[in-house]
Design a protein around this motif. Sequence first.
Motif, PDB file in Angstrom:
ATOM      1  N   ARG A   7       0.774  -1.469  -0.218  1.00 55.43           N
ATOM      2  CA  ARG A   7      -0.422  -0.141  -0.040  1.00 55.43           C
ATOM      3  C   ARG A   7       1.221   1.669  -0.002  1.00 55.43           C
ATOM      4  O   ARG A   7       0.473   2.226  -0.807  1.00 55.43           O
ATOM      5  N   ASP A   8       1.739   0.929   0.948  1.00 51.67           N
ATOM      6  CA  ASP A   8       2.455   2.386   0.833  1.00 51.67           C
ATOM      7  C   ASP A   8       3.312   2.662  -0.003  1.00 51.67           C
ATOM      8  O   ASP A   8       3.326   3.799  -0.706  1.00 51.67           O
ATOM      9  N   GLU A   9       4.205   1.447  -1.521  1.00 49.26           N
ATOM     10  CA  GLU A   9       4.889   1.806  -2.285  1.00 49.26           C
ATOM     11  C   GLU A   9       3.450   2.178  -2.966  1.00 49.26           C
ATOM     12  O   GLU A   9       4.114   3.145  -4.387  1.00 49.26           O
ATOM     13  N   LEU A  53       0.955   4.281  -2.267  1.00 49.03           N
ATOM     14  CA  LEU A  53       0.916   5.414  -2.582  1.00 49.03           C
ATOM     15  C   LEU A  53       2.058   7.014  -2.695  1.00 49.03           C
ATOM     16  O   LEU A  53       2.033   8.004  -3.480  1.00 49.03           O
ATOM     17  N   GLY A  54       3.251   6.370  -2.498  1.00 51.19           N
ATOM     18  CA  GLY A  54       4.586   6.209  -3.244  1.00 51.19           C
ATOM     19  C   GLY A  54       5.084   7.348  -4.393  1.00 51.19           C
ATOM     20  O   GLY A  54       5.751   7.769  -4.688  1.00 51.19           O
ATOM     21  N   ASN A  55       4.394   5.646  -5.255  1.00 45.01           N
ATOM     22  CA  ASN A  55       4.140   6.215  -6.834  1.00 45.01           C
ATOM     23  C   ASN A  55       3.250   7.278  -6.981  1.00 45.01           C
ATOM     24  O   ASN A  55       3.548   6.807  -8.446  1.00 45.01           O
ATOM     25  N   LEU A  56       2.012   7.200  -6.271  1.00 42.57           N
ATOM     26  CA  LEU A  56       0.949   7.909  -7.994  1.00 42.57           C
ATOM     27  C   LEU A  56       1.408   9.032  -8.252  1.00 42.57           C
ATOM     28  O   LEU A  56       2.468   9.816  -7.528  1.00 42.57           O
ATOM     29  N   ALA A  57       0.964   9.620  -9.372  1.00 46.11           N
ATOM     30  CA  ALA A  57       1.762  10.625 -10.005  1.00 46.11           C
ATOM     31  C   ALA A  57       0.928  10.808 -11.029  1.00 46.11           C
ATOM     32  O   ALA A  57      -0.375  10.523 -11.491  1.00 46.11           O
ATOM     33  N   VAL A  58       1.320  12.067 -11.251  1.00 44.04           N
ATOM     34  CA  VAL A  58       0.106  12.754 -12.525  1.00 44.04           C
ATOM     35  C   VAL A  58       1.065  13.003 -13.802  1.00 44.04           C
ATOM     36  O   VAL A  58       2.246  13.472 -13.212  1.00 44.04           O
ATOM     37  N   GLU A  59       0.750  12.512 -14.867  1.00 41.85           N
ATOM     38  CA  GLU A  59       1.623  12.445 -16.085  1.00 41.85           C
ATOM     39  C   GLU A  59       0.733  13.504 -17.053  1.00 41.85           C
ATOM     40  O   GLU A  59      -0.132  13.920 -17.208  1.00 41.85           O
ATOM     41  N   LEU A  60       1.893  14.209 -17.168  1.00 44.76           N
ATOM     42  CA  LEU A  60       1.874  15.498 -18.173  1.00 44.76           C
ATOM     43  C   LEU A  60       2.497  15.041 -19.713  1.00 44.76           C
ATOM     44  O   LEU A  60       3.518  14.574 -19.721  1.00 44.76           O
ATOM     45  N   SER A  61       1.611  16.015 -20.341  1.00 43.86           N
ATOM     46  CA  SER A  61       2.302  15.694 -22.476  1.00 43.86           C
ATOM     47  C   SER A  61       2.703  16.859 -22.377  1.00 43.86           C
ATOM     48  O   SER A  61       2.177  18.060 -22.245  1.00 43.86           O
ATOM     49  N   ALA A  62       4.105  17.697 -22.294  1.00 40.22           N
ATOM     50  CA  ALA A  62       4.574  18.404 -22.755  1.00 40.22           C
ATOM     51  C   ALA A  62       5.291  18.923 -24.066  1.00 40.22           C
ATOM     52  O   ALA A  62       5.179  17.610 -24.615  1.00 40.22           O
ATOM     53  N   GLU A  63       4.289  19.859 -25.075  1.00 42.84           N
ATOM     54  CA  GLU A  63       5.011  20.689 -26.236  1.00 42.84           C
ATOM     55  C   GLU A  63       5.900  21.478 -25.637  1.00 42.84           C
ATOM     56  O   GLU A  63       5.696  22.265 -25.446  1.00 42.84           O
ATOM     57  N   ILE A  64       7.526  21.103 -26.619  1.00 38.91           N
ATOM     58  CA  ILE A  64       8.189  22.070 -25.775  1.00 38.91           C
ATOM     59  C   ILE A  64       8.917  22.521 -27.483  1.00 38.91           C
ATOM     60  O   ILE A  64       8.649  21.251 -28.363  1.00 38.91           O
TER      61      ILE A  64
END
Length: 431
Positions: A321-323, A325-336
């Motif tokens: 469970r703790d792993e 929660l520690g790995n929860l992420a928001v994925e961004l797609s960025a054009e640069i």
Amino acid sequence: MRLIDQDTLDALEGSRPADNLTVWAWRGGQLVVPEPLNVKNWSADDEAGENVKVAQRIGITVADPDGTLGAWRFDDPLGVGGTRLQIIYNVGGASAVNFGWFRITGNVPTEYRESRIINEYGYIEPDGSLPPHKKRVWITTAAVSLTVVDITSDVDRDRLQAPQSPGAGATVISEWKRLTGRYFPTVVDPGVTDTGLSRQLVYEKERLEAGQDLLSRVSARYRMGGDGEAHIYPQRGPVVLRIEPNQGLINVSRSQSIDGLYNRWVVEGKNEATGDPIFGVKDIENGPLRYGGDHGQVPFFYSSEMITTVAQATTYAEKLRDEFLGNLAVELSAEIIPHPELQAGDRVEIGCPVPAGHVVYLPGDITSISRAGSPIPGNTTLTVSCSYTDVLAALDRTEWAQHITDEMPELTWDLMPGSWGQLPPILWSEL
């Protein structure tokens, strides 16, 4: 991040002549084509992650006016029998970035032939249909599509012929160098701490996978640098670039998926004495994913006969469970705009405008990069994984600042880059 000088880095942010690639073909330390390849178009993908072995893959189409670059033999100049490409990214109006060395793994020629009839006095076509003084000539236009990958692929193909174990005094880094040293030198980047290894450790067949597992013991990964060297780098390094809206950042988007969002972990084992099944359970108890809340009940199951007590099962369920929660992420797609120095695994900050009218700066790790050119490079697309905790913290700071501005309009400030250092001193304690 590939090596780049400051003048070239500055040029990336301003107006400049078109960028381009220089590509040389080598084998055995010698050029096999005397001039740089004439690149017509190209694409490059770079990835980082736990299960990524060969990170960089490139497709290149090169012109072949005389039809000599399409391979028949494995040892032809652009054959798959050992030719490497040295790729240099030239920043228009500035210097160059050594993009890397790559092994050719595929060669697909495409040839177009057409004929024309020309006048040639005195020529008579034998057994032909053309009148005297006319001759048919064939014109060949050709291109070759090449598939190339970074040279860790050589290590991946070189499987161990028998099980191996570390020698006396071996460390993670020394074993990595022993397993891969035939193919490239290794540079250890700042932030990586070496550790010793047990001689009881056994590697089976996969040489590169063994090296990958070793580096995970010191929270590190590997990738190829621009000069053909491998870099051992920390999984979470320092921020190397801030990408600003209306400057280097063209657009940024995000997405969510319900897949994999568990909120209960059920671990099953077996009682050592009786053989009866035993269980340990841990839940997410708070927040939007809490078990039994609006997200529902989404269990994850794990089973192992090595777990023989309820306490062990419960402890391991808590670990899972703790792993998670520690790995929860928001994925961004960025054009640069093009940034040839960036590599998958680099940590960047993305400036994201929010409805409140401010910009929040989200740190995250680049998990993939896509580039392409025809042949002039176009914009670059990044996938950036931002810790869910970091995202919430950044949004909370922005909401707090907006609340203060609404309540006390005389205390306004700019929340653009560097502005947190401009807050009235009396408010610093509140942050």
